[in-house]
Motif scaffolding. Structure first.
Motif, PDB file in Angstrom:
ATOM      1  N   GLY A   1       0.979  -1.217   0.046  1.00  0.00           N
ATOM      2  CA  GLY A   1       0.125  -0.028  -0.077  1.00  0.00           C
ATOM      3  C   GLY A   1       0.861   1.482   0.082  1.00  0.00           C
TER       4      GLY A   1
ATOM      5  N   ASP B   1       0.623   3.870   2.649  1.00  0.00           N
ATOM      6  CA  ASP B   1       0.918   4.578   3.573  1.00  0.00           C
ATOM      7  C   ASP B   1       1.032   3.501   4.681  1.00  0.00           C
ATOM      8  OD1 ASP B   1       0.820   6.083   6.225  1.00  0.00           O
ATOM      9  OD2 ASP B   1      -0.896   6.958   5.917  1.00  0.00           O
ATOM     10  N   LEU B   2       2.740   3.387   5.107  1.00  0.00           N
ATOM     11  CA  LEU B   2       3.127   2.651   6.244  1.00  0.00           C
ATOM     12  C   LEU B   2       3.551   3.468   7.552  1.00  0.00           C
ATOM     13  CD1 LEU B   2       5.283   0.003   4.095  1.00  0.00           C
ATOM     14  CD2 LEU B   2       2.777  -0.082   5.024  1.00  0.00           C
TER      15      LEU B   2
ATOM     16  N   GLU C   1       0.715   4.685  12.549  1.00  0.00           N
ATOM     17  CA  GLU C   1      -0.706   4.288  12.904  1.00  0.00           C
ATOM     18  C   GLU C   1      -1.127   3.188  12.152  1.00  0.00           C
ATOM     19  OE1 GLU C   1      -0.333   7.114   9.641  1.00  0.00           O
ATOM     20  OE2 GLU C   1       0.164   7.483  11.881  1.00  0.00           O
ATOM     21  N   ASN C   2      -0.498   2.681  11.099  1.00  0.00           N
ATOM     22  CA  ASN C   2      -0.859   1.685  10.353  1.00  0.00           C
ATOM     23  C   ASN C   2       0.071   0.194  10.649  1.00  0.00           C
ATOM     24  OD1 ASN C   2      -2.879   3.082   8.968  1.00  0.00           O
ATOM     25  ND2 ASN C   2      -1.372   3.933   7.581  1.00  0.00           N
ATOM     26  N   SER C   3       1.223   0.493  11.472  1.00  0.00           N
ATOM     27  CA  SER C   3       1.895  -0.672  11.530  1.00  0.00           C
ATOM     28  C   SER C   3       1.339  -1.925  12.229  1.00  0.00           C
ATOM     29  CB  SER C   3       3.281  -0.175  12.392  1.00  0.00           C
ATOM     30  OG  SER C   3       2.762   0.303  13.735  1.00  0.00           O
ATOM     31  N   THR C   4       0.286  -1.677  13.150  1.00  0.00           N
ATOM     32  CA  THR C   4      -0.186  -2.926  13.744  1.00  0.00           C
ATOM     33  C   THR C   4      -0.979  -3.609  12.487  1.00  0.00           C
ATOM     34  OG1 THR C   4      -0.577  -1.783  15.934  1.00  0.00           O
ATOM     35  CG2 THR C   4      -1.997  -3.835  15.494  1.00  0.00           C
ATOM     36  N   GLU C   5      -1.763  -2.948  11.892  1.00  0.00           N
ATOM     37  CA  GLU C   5      -2.784  -3.400  10.738  1.00  0.00           C
ATOM     38  C   GLU C   5      -1.650  -4.068   9.830  1.00  0.00           C
ATOM     39  OE1 GLU C   5      -3.857  -3.897   6.827  1.00  0.00           O
ATOM     40  OE2 GLU C   5      -2.663  -2.491   7.189  1.00  0.00           O
ATOM     41  N   LEU C   6      -0.325  -3.870   9.527  1.00  0.00           N
ATOM     42  CA  LEU C   6       0.578  -4.261   8.610  1.00  0.00           C
ATOM     43  C   LEU C   6       0.971  -5.583   9.349  1.00  0.00           C
ATOM     44  CD1 LEU C   6       2.718  -4.160   6.249  1.00  0.00           C
ATOM     45  CD2 LEU C   6       4.130  -3.219   7.688  1.00  0.00           C
TER      46      LEU C   6
ATOM     47  N   ASN D   1      -0.771  -7.379  11.655  1.00  0.00           N
ATOM     48  CA  ASN D   1      -1.684  -8.339  11.468  1.00  0.00           C
ATOM     49  C   ASN D   1      -1.832  -8.954  10.140  1.00  0.00           C
ATOM     50  OD1 ASN D   1      -2.438  -7.953  14.069  1.00  0.00           O
ATOM     51  ND2 ASN D   1      -3.886  -6.398  13.740  1.00  0.00           N
ATOM     52  N   ARG D   2      -1.749  -8.393   8.956  1.00  0.00           N
ATOM     53  CA  ARG D   2      -1.811  -8.778   7.670  1.00  0.00           C
ATOM     54  C   ARG D   2      -0.715  -9.707   7.274  1.00  0.00           C
ATOM     55  NH1 ARG D   2      -1.399  -5.595   2.839  1.00  0.00           N
ATOM     56  NH2 ARG D   2      -0.099  -4.027   4.042  1.00  0.00           N
TER      57      ARG D   2
ATOM     58  N   SER E   1       7.026   0.371  10.839  1.00  0.00           N
ATOM     59  CA  SER E   1       6.573  -0.301   9.945  1.00  0.00           C
ATOM     60  C   SER E   1       7.823  -1.006   9.445  1.00  0.00           C
ATOM     61  CB  SER E   1       5.709   0.297   8.886  1.00  0.00           C
ATOM     62  OG  SER E   1       4.522   0.712   9.440  1.00  0.00           O
TER      63      SER E   1
END
Length: 102
Positions: free
Chosen positions: A7, A9-10, A13-18, A20-21, A46
């Motif tokens: 994606g 935007d790393l 705030e997106n590091s946990t979602e990364l 989890n993916r 990230s």
């Protein structure tokens, strides 16, 4: 070979979602490619997730590579000293970005 798009935007705030993916893919058989061709923003958190992911797969004897890395992605890896950990080849002419504006 599977490909996972990272994606654009790393940010932190997106590091946990990364994480989890990527977590379910740690033990996925075969080589895996992470597509970094859209990364326009990346934070250290990230990068740490990516380093841990690549290392966990390496420890399991599984290959992980990157495709289409943007200058932003490569600069972040270089500035944080993790190009080798991520298995990235960084050209020697990639030294023109701002190191630390603070």
């Amino acid at each position: 070979m599977s490909t996972v798009e990272l994606g654009d935007d790393l940010g932190i705030e997106n590091s946990t979602e990364l994480k989890n993916r990527l977590s379910p893919l740690v033990a996925e058989a075969g080589d895996l490619t992470l597509d970094a061709s859209q990364v326009g923003r990346i934070h250290t958190a990230s990068v740490q997730v990516l380093c841990a992911f690549v290392q966990a797969r390496r420890d399991a004897g599984l290959g992980t590579g990157f495709h289409g890395c943007t200058a932003t992605f490569r600069d972040a890896a270089r500035l944080l000293g993790v190009t080798q950990a991520l298995g990235l080849d960084v050209p020697h002419d990639n030294l023109k970005s701002v190191e630390n504006a603070a």
